[in-house]
Scaffold this motif. Structure first.
Motif, PDB file in Angstrom:
ATOM      1  N   ARG A 232      23.456 -10.208 -25.202  1.00  0.00           N
ATOM      2  CA  ARG A 232      22.939  -9.494 -24.203  1.00  0.00           C
ATOM      3  C   ARG A 232      23.669  -9.868 -22.709  1.00  0.00           C
ATOM      4  O   ARG A 232      23.330  -9.431 -21.822  1.00  0.00           O
ATOM      5  CB  ARG A 232      21.265  -9.513 -24.004  1.00  0.00           C
ATOM      6  N   PHE A 233      24.192 -11.176 -22.862  1.00  0.00           N
ATOM      7  CA  PHE A 233      24.777 -11.750 -21.625  1.00  0.00           C
ATOM      8  C   PHE A 233      26.232 -11.026 -21.570  1.00  0.00           C
ATOM      9  O   PHE A 233      26.885 -11.421 -20.740  1.00  0.00           O
ATOM     10  CB  PHE A 233      24.722 -13.067 -21.789  1.00  0.00           C
ATOM     11  N   ARG A 234      26.828 -10.512 -22.684  1.00  0.00           N
ATOM     12  CA  ARG A 234      28.306 -10.403 -22.767  1.00  0.00           C
ATOM     13  C   ARG A 234      28.804  -9.416 -21.654  1.00  0.00           C
ATOM     14  O   ARG A 234      29.478  -9.769 -20.931  1.00  0.00           O
ATOM     15  CB  ARG A 234      28.659  -9.673 -24.072  1.00  0.00           C
ATOM     16  N   ALA A 235      28.304  -8.434 -21.308  1.00  0.00           N
ATOM     17  CA  ALA A 235      28.773  -7.317 -20.290  1.00  0.00           C
ATOM     18  C   ALA A 235      28.726  -8.059 -19.106  1.00  0.00           C
ATOM     19  O   ALA A 235      29.848  -8.077 -18.330  1.00  0.00           O
ATOM     20  CB  ALA A 235      27.900  -6.135 -20.319  1.00  0.00           C
ATOM     21  N   ALA A 236      27.777  -8.694 -18.362  1.00  0.00           N
ATOM     22  CA  ALA A 236      27.862  -9.440 -17.191  1.00  0.00           C
ATOM     23  C   ALA A 236      28.809 -10.519 -17.280  1.00  0.00           C
ATOM     24  O   ALA A 236      29.531 -10.614 -16.230  1.00  0.00           O
ATOM     25  CB  ALA A 236      26.667  -9.839 -16.915  1.00  0.00           C
ATOM     26  N   LEU A 237      28.899 -11.203 -18.104  1.00  0.00           N
ATOM     27  CA  LEU A 237      29.892 -12.455 -18.233  1.00  0.00           C
ATOM     28  C   LEU A 237      31.509 -11.944 -18.154  1.00  0.00           C
ATOM     29  O   LEU A 237      32.130 -12.421 -17.383  1.00  0.00           O
ATOM     30  CB  LEU A 237      29.781 -13.193 -19.685  1.00  0.00           C
ATOM     31  N   GLU A 238      31.691 -10.615 -19.148  1.00  0.00           N
ATOM     32  CA  GLU A 238      32.970 -10.246 -19.313  1.00  0.00           C
ATOM     33  C   GLU A 238      33.268  -9.824 -17.837  1.00  0.00           C
ATOM     34  O   GLU A 238      34.661  -9.557 -17.553  1.00  0.00           O
ATOM     35  CB  GLU A 238      33.229  -9.365 -20.114  1.00  0.00           C
ATOM     36  N   GLN A 239      32.589  -9.201 -17.359  1.00  0.00           N
ATOM     37  CA  GLN A 239      32.706  -8.448 -15.727  1.00  0.00           C
ATOM     38  C   GLN A 239      33.148  -9.670 -14.737  1.00  0.00           C
ATOM     39  O   GLN A 239      34.156  -9.628 -13.918  1.00  0.00           O
ATOM     40  CB  GLN A 239      31.669  -7.661 -15.406  1.00  0.00           C
ATOM     41  N   ARG A 240      32.423 -10.707 -15.034  1.00  0.00           N
ATOM     42  CA  ARG A 240      32.507 -11.906 -13.899  1.00  0.00           C
ATOM     43  C   ARG A 240      33.737 -12.595 -14.087  1.00  0.00           C
ATOM     44  O   ARG A 240      34.382 -13.238 -13.452  1.00  0.00           O
ATOM     45  CB  ARG A 240      31.093 -12.812 -14.275  1.00  0.00           C
ATOM     46  N   GLN A 241      34.188 -12.723 -15.590  1.00  0.00           N
ATOM     47  CA  GLN A 241      35.340 -13.351 -15.911  1.00  0.00           C
ATOM     48  C   GLN A 241      36.403 -12.401 -16.726  1.00  0.00           C
ATOM     49  O   GLN A 241      36.636 -12.599 -17.789  1.00  0.00           O
ATOM     50  CB  GLN A 241      35.301 -14.462 -16.898  1.00  0.00           C
ATOM     51  N   PRO A 242      36.917 -11.579 -15.953  1.00  0.00           N
ATOM     52  CA  PRO A 242      37.892 -10.447 -16.552  1.00  0.00           C
ATOM     53  C   PRO A 242      38.979 -11.056 -17.153  1.00  0.00           C
ATOM     54  O   PRO A 242      39.432 -10.602 -18.398  1.00  0.00           O
ATOM     55  CB  PRO A 242      38.317  -9.669 -15.563  1.00  0.00           C
ATOM     56  N   ALA A 243      39.929 -12.097 -16.613  1.00  0.00           N
ATOM     57  CA  ALA A 243      41.194 -12.146 -16.954  1.00  0.00           C
ATOM     58  C   ALA A 243      41.142 -13.767 -17.980  1.00  0.00           C
ATOM     59  O   ALA A 243      40.709 -14.647 -17.590  1.00  0.00           O
ATOM     60  CB  ALA A 243      42.246 -12.359 -16.112  1.00  0.00           C
ATOM     61  N   LEU A 244      41.750 -13.454 -19.229  1.00  0.00           N
ATOM     62  CA  LEU A 244      41.787 -14.645 -20.093  1.00  0.00           C
ATOM     63  C   LEU A 244      43.342 -15.297 -20.113  1.00  0.00           C
ATOM     64  O   LEU A 244      44.129 -14.292 -20.343  1.00  0.00           O
ATOM     65  CB  LEU A 244      41.522 -14.496 -21.316  1.00  0.00           C
ATOM     66  N   ASP A 245      43.443 -16.360 -19.753  1.00  0.00           N
ATOM     67  CA  ASP A 245      45.073 -16.936 -19.804  1.00  0.00           C
ATOM     68  C   ASP A 245      45.086 -17.356 -21.083  1.00  0.00           C
ATOM     69  O   ASP A 245      44.420 -18.503 -21.772  1.00  0.00           O
ATOM     70  CB  ASP A 245      44.942 -18.199 -18.670  1.00  0.00           C
ATOM     71  N   LEU A 246      45.801 -16.980 -22.249  1.00  0.00           N
ATOM     72  CA  LEU A 246      45.888 -17.185 -23.475  1.00  0.00           C
ATOM     73  C   LEU A 246      46.773 -18.264 -23.468  1.00  0.00           C
ATOM     74  O   LEU A 246      47.098 -18.731 -24.806  1.00  0.00           O
ATOM     75  CB  LEU A 246      46.497 -15.955 -24.149  1.00  0.00           C
TER      76      LEU A 246
END
Ligand code: 15L
Length: 265
Positions: A232-246
């Motif tokens: 239930r926290f995923r959408a907000a978290l992914e919006q807050r932290q969009p880019a992942l440095d792989l």
């Protein structure tokens, strides 16, 4: 009431403060310990400050105790010296005291950092070889081994909880996989205290998260059934932290930022 007297170490720490009021229902007397300020004893509590590195203090602390929830010690990456004192010597003192005082069961707060150098694209089980991600993770692997020896040699049962990230809510994308809600933490600790047979069991402390790197099948005999999920926290978290440095080791490995932290000077 399953226990006359339960001991909670590290009771002044983050998770100690969460569990302190919640363990009371399992025992007549809850003995709480820490080196930090514990406040006044609530009804049915005994407040007993003690340093893990002091064997005599630990012997006295475990006198008259039926079971221990051991959250005490260093709970994050730190220089070697405090980790050696609290998490290496301290765990030996705890188990020696348990042996001498006849304590039969311990719930040991281990950590996911015992296996932090596995990759985030792997799913591992408690039986896989350890891959600690720093001094803290190494010290928790030591604690798991000490507890295994005291079970094999003296029959003291231990549940080692490789706790993921136990906070009110997941703080970043990594914690979508590692999150353990406070209610599930309570469920897990209660299951470990009350299961008829624990033996020596290692279990990852996580909620029923959709994304997970850990398979707890081998610990199903504990009867732990998580009720919460990080989803239930995923959408907000992914919006807050969009880019992942792989390329970032903290994104590649399960231990997150710990893999590039320790050991500290
Ligand atoms: C731990 O073992 C720490 O105690 C906690 O503060 C978190 O950082 C957690 O691991 C984690 O991996 O998120």
């Amino acid at each position: 009431m399953p226990f006359d007297r339960l001991l909670l170490t590290g009771a002044a720490g983050g998770l100690g403060r969460v569990l302190r009021p919640r363990l009371k229902r399992l025992c007549t007397t809850l003995r709480v310990s820490d080196i930090a300020e514990l406040g006044l004893a609530a009804a049915g509590e005994e407040v007993r400050p003690a340093a893990l590195e002091d064997p005599q203090a630990m012997l006295a602390l475990l006198d008259g105790v039926d079971a221990v929830v051991h959250l005490g010690g260093v709970s994050t990456e730190k220089p070697w010296q405090p980790i050696l004192a609290a998490n290496v010597v301290g765990v030996v003192n705890l188990y020696e005291a348990a042996r001498k005082q006849g304590v039969k069961r311990i719930v040991f707060a281990s950590s996911n950092h015992v296996t932090g150098f596995y990759r985030q694209d792997e799913v591992i089980s408690p039986g896989d070889p350890v891959r600690p991600d720093g001094a803290y993770g190494i010290s928790k692997a030591w604690g798991e081994n000490v507890s295994r020896f005291y079970f094999d040699r003296y029959g003291i049962e231990t549940a080692c909880l490789r706790i993921g990230s136990s906070f009110p809510e997941p703080k970043d994308r990594r914690m979508l996989a590692t999150w353990l809600s406070y209610d599930d933490l309570e469920r897990l600790v209660c299951a470990c205290l009350t299961a008829p047979v624990v033996g020596h069991t290692i279990v990852y402390g996580m909620s029923d998260n959709t994304t997970t790197w850990w398979d707890n099948t081998s610990a199903r005999h504990l009867g732990y059934r998580p009720q919460d999920s990080s989803e239930r926290f995923r959408a907000a978290l992914e919006q807050r932290q969009p880019a992942l440095d792989l390329e970032d080791p903290a994104i590649i490995y399960q231990g997150g930022t710990f893999v590039r932290t320790g050991p500290l000077d």
